[in-house]
Design a protein around this motif. Structure first.
Motif, mmCIF file in Angstrom:
data_model
loop_
_atom_site.group_PDB
_atom_site.id
_atom_site.type_symbol
_atom_site.label_atom_id
_atom_site.label_comp_id
_atom_site.label_asym_id
_atom_site.label_seq_id
_atom_site.Cartn_x
_atom_site.Cartn_y
_atom_site.Cartn_z
ATOM 1 N N GLY A 45 38.501 -15.798 -1.182
ATOM 2 C CA GLY A 45 38.413 -17.288 -1.749
ATOM 3 C C GLY A 45 37.458 -17.748 -2.336
ATOM 4 N N SER A 46 36.455 -16.877 -2.292
ATOM 5 C CA SER A 46 35.033 -17.247 -3.013
ATOM 6 C C SER A 46 34.998 -17.817 -4.362
ATOM 7 N N ARG A 47 35.850 -16.917 -5.169
ATOM 8 C CA ARG A 47 35.908 -16.853 -6.688
ATOM 9 C C ARG A 47 37.287 -16.864 -7.238
ATOM 10 N N GLY A 48 37.280 -17.053 -8.388
ATOM 11 C CA GLY A 48 38.473 -16.920 -9.392
ATOM 12 C C GLY A 48 39.845 -17.319 -8.820
ATOM 13 N N ILE A 49 40.851 -16.535 -8.614
ATOM 14 C CA ILE A 49 42.250 -17.168 -8.241
ATOM 15 C C ILE A 49 42.044 -17.633 -6.714
ATOM 16 N N GLY A 50 41.487 -16.681 -6.018
ATOM 17 C CA GLY A 50 41.283 -17.073 -4.486
ATOM 18 C C GLY A 50 40.812 -18.539 -4.380
ATOM 19 N N LEU A 110 33.590 -11.255 0.575
ATOM 20 C CA LEU A 110 32.611 -10.235 1.183
ATOM 21 C C LEU A 110 31.482 -10.538 1.342
ATOM 22 N N SER A 111 30.900 -10.897 0.311
ATOM 23 C CA SER A 111 29.268 -10.978 0.252
ATOM 24 C C SER A 111 28.670 -12.192 -0.469
ATOM 25 N N ASN A 112 29.401 -13.067 -1.408
ATOM 26 C CA ASN A 112 28.968 -13.906 -2.016
ATOM 27 C C ASN A 112 29.172 -15.036 -1.570
ATOM 28 N N GLU A 113 27.834 -15.550 -0.802
ATOM 29 C CA GLU A 113 27.886 -16.728 0.191
ATOM 30 C C GLU A 113 28.054 -18.119 -0.795
ATOM 31 N N PHE A 123 34.454 -11.397 6.046
ATOM 32 C CA PHE A 123 34.891 -10.171 6.569
ATOM 33 C C PHE A 123 35.087 -9.366 5.449
ATOM 34 N N ASP A 124 34.970 -8.020 5.702
ATOM 35 C CA ASP A 124 35.493 -6.913 4.730
ATOM 36 C C ASP A 124 37.041 -6.645 4.970
ATOM 37 N N VAL A 125 37.805 -7.264 4.150
ATOM 38 C CA VAL A 125 39.115 -6.764 4.367
ATOM 39 C C VAL A 125 39.820 -5.484 4.367
ATOM 40 N N ASN A 156 47.152 -13.153 0.952
ATOM 41 C CA ASN A 156 46.205 -12.044 0.858
ATOM 42 C C ASN A 156 45.726 -11.673 -0.608
ATOM 43 N N ASN A 157 44.752 -12.304 -0.850
ATOM 44 C CA ASN A 157 44.308 -12.265 -2.232
ATOM 45 C C ASN A 157 43.120 -11.224 -2.705
ATOM 46 N N ALA A 158 42.286 -11.041 -1.788
ATOM 47 C CA ALA A 158 41.101 -10.068 -2.187
ATOM 48 C C ALA A 158 41.541 -8.935 -2.800
ATOM 49 N N ASN A 208 45.399 3.830 -9.666
ATOM 50 C CA ASN A 208 45.190 3.571 -8.619
ATOM 51 C C ASN A 208 45.420 1.926 -8.156
ATOM 52 N N TYR A 209 45.265 0.874 -9.022
ATOM 53 C CA TYR A 209 45.508 -0.313 -8.783
ATOM 54 C C TYR A 209 46.912 -0.520 -8.801
ATOM 55 N N SER A 210 47.887 0.064 -9.859
ATOM 56 C CA SER A 210 49.060 -0.068 -9.943
ATOM 57 C C SER A 210 49.648 0.402 -8.577
ATOM 58 N N PHE A 259 47.564 -11.678 -17.295
ATOM 59 C CA PHE A 259 45.883 -11.791 -17.523
ATOM 60 C C PHE A 259 45.661 -13.107 -17.166
ATOM 61 N N ILE A 260 44.671 -13.355 -16.152
ATOM 62 C CA ILE A 260 43.968 -14.665 -15.764
ATOM 63 C C ILE A 260 42.532 -14.548 -16.038
ATOM 64 N N ASP A 261 41.885 -15.696 -16.419
ATOM 65 C CA ASP A 261 40.556 -15.765 -16.858
ATOM 66 C C ASP A 261 39.668 -15.894 -15.525
ATOM 67 N N THR A 262 39.233 -14.807 -14.951
ATOM 68 C CA THR A 262 38.384 -14.668 -13.807
ATOM 69 C C THR A 262 37.115 -13.674 -14.027
ATOM 70 N N ASP A 263 36.315 -13.537 -12.985
ATOM 71 C CA ASP A 263 35.154 -12.522 -13.229
ATOM 72 C C ASP A 263 35.843 -10.993 -13.498
HETATM 73 P P1 NAP Z 1 37.515 -11.803 -8.611
HETATM 74 O O1 NAP Z 1 37.472 -13.208 -9.411
HETATM 75 O O2 NAP Z 1 36.940 -10.780 -8.964
HETATM 76 O O3 NAP Z 1 37.330 -12.262 -7.386
HETATM 77 C C1 NAP Z 1 37.723 -11.387 -6.138
HETATM 78 C C2 NAP Z 1 37.342 -12.120 -4.912
HETATM 79 O O4 NAP Z 1 37.859 -10.921 -3.654
HETATM 80 C C3 NAP Z 1 36.167 -12.543 -4.299
HETATM 81 O O5 NAP Z 1 36.360 -13.760 -3.449
HETATM 82 C C4 NAP Z 1 35.437 -11.449 -3.494
HETATM 83 O O6 NAP Z 1 34.406 -11.805 -2.522
HETATM 84 C C5 NAP Z 1 36.685 -10.728 -2.834
HETATM 85 N N1 NAP Z 1 36.637 -9.598 -2.223
HETATM 86 C C6 NAP Z 1 36.562 -8.485 -2.773
HETATM 87 N N2 NAP Z 1 36.530 -7.358 -2.039
HETATM 88 C C7 NAP Z 1 36.592 -7.927 -0.959
HETATM 89 C C8 NAP Z 1 36.594 -7.270 0.548
HETATM 90 N N3 NAP Z 1 36.480 -5.875 0.712
HETATM 91 N N4 NAP Z 1 36.719 -8.204 1.558
HETATM 92 C C9 NAP Z 1 36.576 -9.456 1.411
HETATM 93 N N5 NAP Z 1 36.852 -10.054 0.048
HETATM 94 C C10 NAP Z 1 36.686 -9.259 -1.072
HETATM 95 O O7 NAP Z 1 38.982 -11.305 -8.595
HETATM 96 P P2 NAP Z 1 40.293 -12.385 -9.454
HETATM 97 O O8 NAP Z 1 40.497 -12.090 -10.489
HETATM 98 O O9 NAP Z 1 40.181 -13.605 -8.714
HETATM 99 O O10 NAP Z 1 41.429 -11.359 -8.536
HETATM 100 C C11 NAP Z 1 42.043 -12.241 -7.129
HETATM 101 C C12 NAP Z 1 43.171 -11.245 -6.879
HETATM 102 O O11 NAP Z 1 44.353 -11.185 -8.032
HETATM 103 C C13 NAP Z 1 43.125 -9.946 -6.842
HETATM 104 O O12 NAP Z 1 43.960 -9.434 -5.776
HETATM 105 C C14 NAP Z 1 43.444 -9.164 -7.994
HETATM 106 O O13 NAP Z 1 43.762 -8.073 -8.164
HETATM 107 C C15 NAP Z 1 44.826 -10.071 -8.342
HETATM 108 N N6 NAP Z 1 44.917 -10.138 -9.731
HETATM 109 C C16 NAP Z 1 44.016 -10.911 -10.803
HETATM 110 C C17 NAP Z 1 44.445 -10.743 -12.100
HETATM 111 C C18 NAP Z 1 43.597 -11.254 -13.281
HETATM 112 O O14 NAP Z 1 43.531 -11.253 -14.394
HETATM 113 N N7 NAP Z 1 42.408 -11.785 -12.934
HETATM 114 C C19 NAP Z 1 45.649 -10.348 -12.476
HETATM 115 C C20 NAP Z 1 46.465 -9.829 -11.490
HETATM 116 C C21 NAP Z 1 46.153 -9.821 -10.384
HETATM 117 P P3 NAP Z 1 32.833 -11.731 -2.961
HETATM 118 O O15 NAP Z 1 32.775 -13.177 -3.933
HETATM 119 O O16 NAP Z 1 32.157 -11.925 -1.845
HETATM 120 O O17 NAP Z 1 32.561 -10.565 -3.936
#
Ligand code: NAP
Length: 242
Positions: free
Chosen positions: A9-14, A33-36, A58-60, A87-89, A152-154, A185-189
């Motif tokens: 929940g720290s970044r992006g979609i979460g 995970l680590s980005n406080e 915590f590490d999911v 379940n977003n991480a 792997n991801y798929s 495709f979603i605008d995130t890190d």
């Molecule tokens: P993101 O910006 O890279 O953020 C990833 C988040 O997951 C961060 O909060 C990170 O925590 C956390 N995380 C990573 N590993 C972890 C672990 N082992 N334990 C706990 N937390 C962990 O990613 P996002 O783009 O928002 O993606 C969120 C979800 O949407 C993912 O499941 C991704 O596969 C899915 N998704 C994304 C897209 C896209 O286009 N962006 C498209 C389809 C699906 P830290 O901040 O501490 O690192």
């Protein structure tokens, strides 16, 4: 009180999901995970909306750490339960399969799929006992159609979608719904390094989505309004063919 836990929940979609759930009235538990600093920013954004947020790092992908953190949370909140789990991480580590090493396979499967099992199993019991729960899994377009360079991801996201459908049938009678969203495709890190100018040409809407556009769909699935929807996958992809 009913809480919502958002993994990653720290970044992006979460982060957008945390804000959207707070607007629905949920007190939100922000896992990361680590980005406080980023997690604290999410907390501030929730509070700016008049909501309540707690951090729970915590590490999911680690079963013991997941159990320990969730046990500690429950001990500190004897009268509350986590009624909604998102379940977003997730991580990706893209490479052609011929070059994929063991770590690239296992790390992606552990973080994206094993995490679903560890966190959901731990929280399911109380949802079933209380006879109300919402589980929303953030899958991906890759888990529906598969994407070259992301075997792997798929596999992880496809597994998550199949597990969503199976679990939905197991727990439906107890008013616990289980659904997935499949963003394109979603605008995130996570997508920051992709060749956006090329990729938007594949999207009928000619743009990437915003995290908030995913957050709204998740908040709907978490609400009472979605009480008869379970075992479904909502694509959020600007019309990209699935
Ligand atoms: P993101 O910006 O890279 O953020 C990833 C988040 O997951 C961060 O909060 C990170 O925590 C956390 N995380 C990573 N590993 C972890 C672990 N082992 N334990 C706990 N937390 C962990 O990613 P996002 O783009 O928002 O993606 C969120 C979800 O949407 C993912 O499941 C991704 O596969 C899915 N998704 C994304 C897209 C896209 O286009 N962006 C498209 C389809 C699906 P830290 O901040 O501490 O690192």
């Amino acid at each position: 009180m009913k809480y919502a836990l958002v993994t990653g929940g720290s970044r992006g979609i979460g982060r957008a999901v945390c804000v959207a759930l707070a607007k629905e009235g949920y007190p939100v538990i922000v896992n990361y995970l680590s980005n406080e600093n980023a997690a604290l920013e999410t907390k501030q954004m929730v509070e700016a909306e008049g909501g309540k947020a707690e951090l729970l790092p915590f590490d999911v992908s680690d079963k013991d750490k997941t159990d320990t953190a969730l046990d500690a949370w429950q001990e500190a909140h004897p009268d509350d339960y986590i009624a909604t789990l998102v379940n977003n991480a997730g991580i990706r580590n893209d490479t052609a399969m011929v070059f994929m090493d063991d770590d690239a396979w296992h790390n992606v499967l552990h973080t994206n799929l094993d995490s679903f099992f560890y966190v959901t199993r731990r929280l399911l019991k109380l949802m079933l006992t209380k006879r109300w729960g919402r589980i929303i899994n953030v899958a991906s377009l890759s888990g529906i159609k598969g994407l070259a360079g992301q075997v792997n991801y798929s596999a992880a996201k496809g597994g998550m979608i199949a597990a969503t459908k199976a679990l939905a049938q197991e727990v439906a009678q107890r008013k616990v719904t289980v659904n997935a969203v499949a963003p394109g495709f979603i605008d995130t890190d996570m997508t920051a390094e992709l060749p956006k100018d090329e990729l938007v040409k594949l999207v009928p809407m000619r743009r990437f989505g915003t995290p908030e556009e995913v957050g709204h769909a998740v908040a709907f699935l978490a609400s009472d309004k979605a009480s008869y929807i379970t075992g479904n996958v909502i694509s959020i992809n600007g019309g990209l063919y699935t």
